[in-house]
Design a protein around this motif. Structure first.
Motif, PDB file in Angstrom:
ATOM      1  N   ARG A 231       0.924  -1.045   0.135  1.00 58.33           N
ATOM      2  CA  ARG A 231       0.069  -0.033  -0.089  1.00 58.33           C
ATOM      3  C   ARG A 231       0.833   1.293  -0.082  1.00 58.33           C
ATOM      4  NH1 ARG A 231      -2.684   0.402   4.704  1.00 58.33           N
ATOM      5  NH2 ARG A 231      -1.472  -0.860   5.658  1.00 58.33           N
ATOM      6  N   LYS A 236       4.362   3.701   5.287  1.00 57.78           N
ATOM      7  CA  LYS A 236       4.925   2.461   4.419  1.00 57.78           C
ATOM      8  C   LYS A 236       6.500   3.360   4.097  1.00 57.78           C
ATOM      9  CE  LYS A 236       2.372  -0.925   4.698  1.00 57.78           C
ATOM     10  NZ  LYS A 236       3.038  -2.262   4.958  1.00 57.78           N
ATOM     11  N   GLU A 324       7.711 -12.486   1.958  1.00 61.91           N
ATOM     12  CA  GLU A 324       7.163 -13.055   0.692  1.00 61.91           C
ATOM     13  C   GLU A 324       8.298 -12.829  -0.276  1.00 61.91           C
ATOM     14  OE1 GLU A 324       3.824 -10.653  -0.219  1.00 61.91           O
ATOM     15  OE2 GLU A 324       2.486 -11.827   1.435  1.00 61.91           O
TER      16      GLU A 324
END
Ligand code: UDP
Length: 413
Positions: A231, A236, A324
């Motif tokens: 996002r 972030k 990930e």
């Protein structure tokens, strides 16, 4: 075992990468599917946010999402969920009665935790809770960011989070810093706090040869590619990344900043504009490759195409993206905050840099690019295989559920 997951604002079938749809959606979706794969029957209660979606939808065989009417169906900013909380709780209660009951309720985020405690009171069902983020920790980390969307309901949140810490049968935390925070900020008893890191689903997230991934995405081989995936909200740290990228670009004029997230279509323009404006200001706009949000099962392509993934967050309770990326064999340069300080804690898998320090982020990226992706590839895969498998995640979660069901003391409720 019959399991009810409650995920107030985060529909497990919503597309992640935009607005408030991100890690919690992915976590709950994977949790529901994995539990069903282990023989559980799983219902996920969430708010009916998109009126065009059905009230019930299958996530995987044995797992379904049930969208509860709470307020008028339609988008509602996460911080205003309190306005529909009573409706949502009543919907969850009637779902509970209609379904014939559950062996355990696992709530996600503080609004859902309050709904779960109410179910425990009415039905004596054991409650497991996962915070996903903590108000007090978030407030301390993000005091420097002005909020366009108005104040967050921190005092109600603090009180609710403490109440959940006292009353839930078990708390599942994803990393040691979260365990520390729930104990020290919320007074949660260590005995009821269980560290169960989420594991990646090896079917979707497997490394793809880099040349094949780049071919599929139209990215030339031989150029350095830095990936940002997630996002685009200010916490972030994408602003620091653009500044850091300017430094990388000076050294590697062909370098590309690949950005995945920020939605699709018209909303994507609104979400990505601050980033593109900043890149324009710094004269690197033509090296920023914006792809919008992508379906979660397509993310392995992007991780595999990159030389390094940047996770420059100012606050990060866990940070699925880092794990990930490593699951695809791509090193990570992350800020030393929250879960990232732990998941990226070894120099074999990338680098940690101080928070809100674009110069350090730039140096970290340059140093990982200099060593090359191949240097980190195998250690990243080994790190994930050792610490973040879906099998270990499931075992940990099921152990917590079984113990909560066995040991629940009705006196607490
Ligand atoms: N994600 C995705 N597609 C996108 C952007 C993000 O599937 O276009 C997923 C990403 O793979 C990860 C999640 O969204 O699983 C983001 O989780 P993370 O914990 O990193 O951040 P959060 O959203 O919780 O702040």
């Amino acid at each position: 075992m019959r399991v009810l997951l409650i995920s107030d604002h985060a529909d497990p079938l919503a597309s992640p990468g935009s607005g408030f749809q991100g890690g919690q959606n992915v976590y709950v979706r994977q949790l529901a599917a994995a539990l069903a794969g282990h023989g559980c029957t799983v219902d996920v209660a969430t708010r009916w946010e998109a009126p065009h979606l059905p009230r019930r939808e299958q996530i995987a065989p044995g797992a379904q999402v049930i969208r509860l009417r709470a307020g008028t169906p339609g988008p509602l900013p996460r911080d205003r969920f309190g306005e529909v909380l009573t409706d949502f709780a009543e919907g969850a209660d009637s779902l509970y009665r209609r379904s014939g009951g559950y062996d355990v309720v696992h709530s996600h985020y503080w609004y859902s935790g309050q709904v779960a405690l109410r179910l425990a009171q009415h039905h004596k069902v054991p409650v497991v809770h996962t915070y996903h983020s903590l108000g007090a920790a978030r407030r301390a980390a993000l005091a420097h960011i002005p909020r366009a969307a108005g104040p967050e309901p921190f005092s109600a949140r603090d009180a609710a989070e403490r109440r959940i810490a006292r009353r839930a049968d078990a708390l599942v935390v994803s990393c040691p810093s979260e365990a520390h925070d729930v104990e020290h900020l919320l007074g949660a008893p260590a005995l009821r706090t269980h560290l169960v890191p989420p594991g990646t689903d090896g079917t979707a997230l497997q490394p793809i040869p880099q040349h094949a991934a780049r071919d599929a995405l139209g990215i030339p081989s031989g150029i350095p590619v830095i990936l940002y995936l997630g996002r685009l909200e200010p916490r972030k740290g994408w602003q620091d990344l653009v500044d850091a990228f300017v430094r990388v670009h000076e050294r590697h004029p062909r370098a590309r900043l690949l950005v995945v997230g920020g939605g699709t279509g018209a909303t994507a323009d609104d979400e990505t504009r601050p980033l593109t404006d900043l890149a324009q200001e710094h004269d690197v706009r033509s090296s920023v490759d914006l792809r919008g949000s992508v379906a979660h099962d397509k993310t392995a392509l992007y991780y595999s195409a990159a030389d390094v993934t940047a996770v420059p967050s100012h606050y990060e309770p866990f940070g699925l993206v880092a794990v990930e990326s490593m699951a695809c064999g791509t090193p990570v340069v992350a800020t030393r905050v929250g879960g990232l300080a732990w998941t990226v804690g070894s120099p074999d898998v990338g680098a940690l840099v101080p928070v809100r320090d674009a110069a350090a982020l730039g140096s970290g990226l340059l140093s990982v690019l200099r060593m090359g992706r191949d240097h980190f590839h195998r250690p990243c895969l080994d790190h994930v295989a050792a610490h973040f498998t879906a099998a270990a995640w499931m075992k940990g979660i099921l152990d917590v559920y079984r113990a909560a069901a066995r040991e629940r003391s009705p006196i607490d409720k």
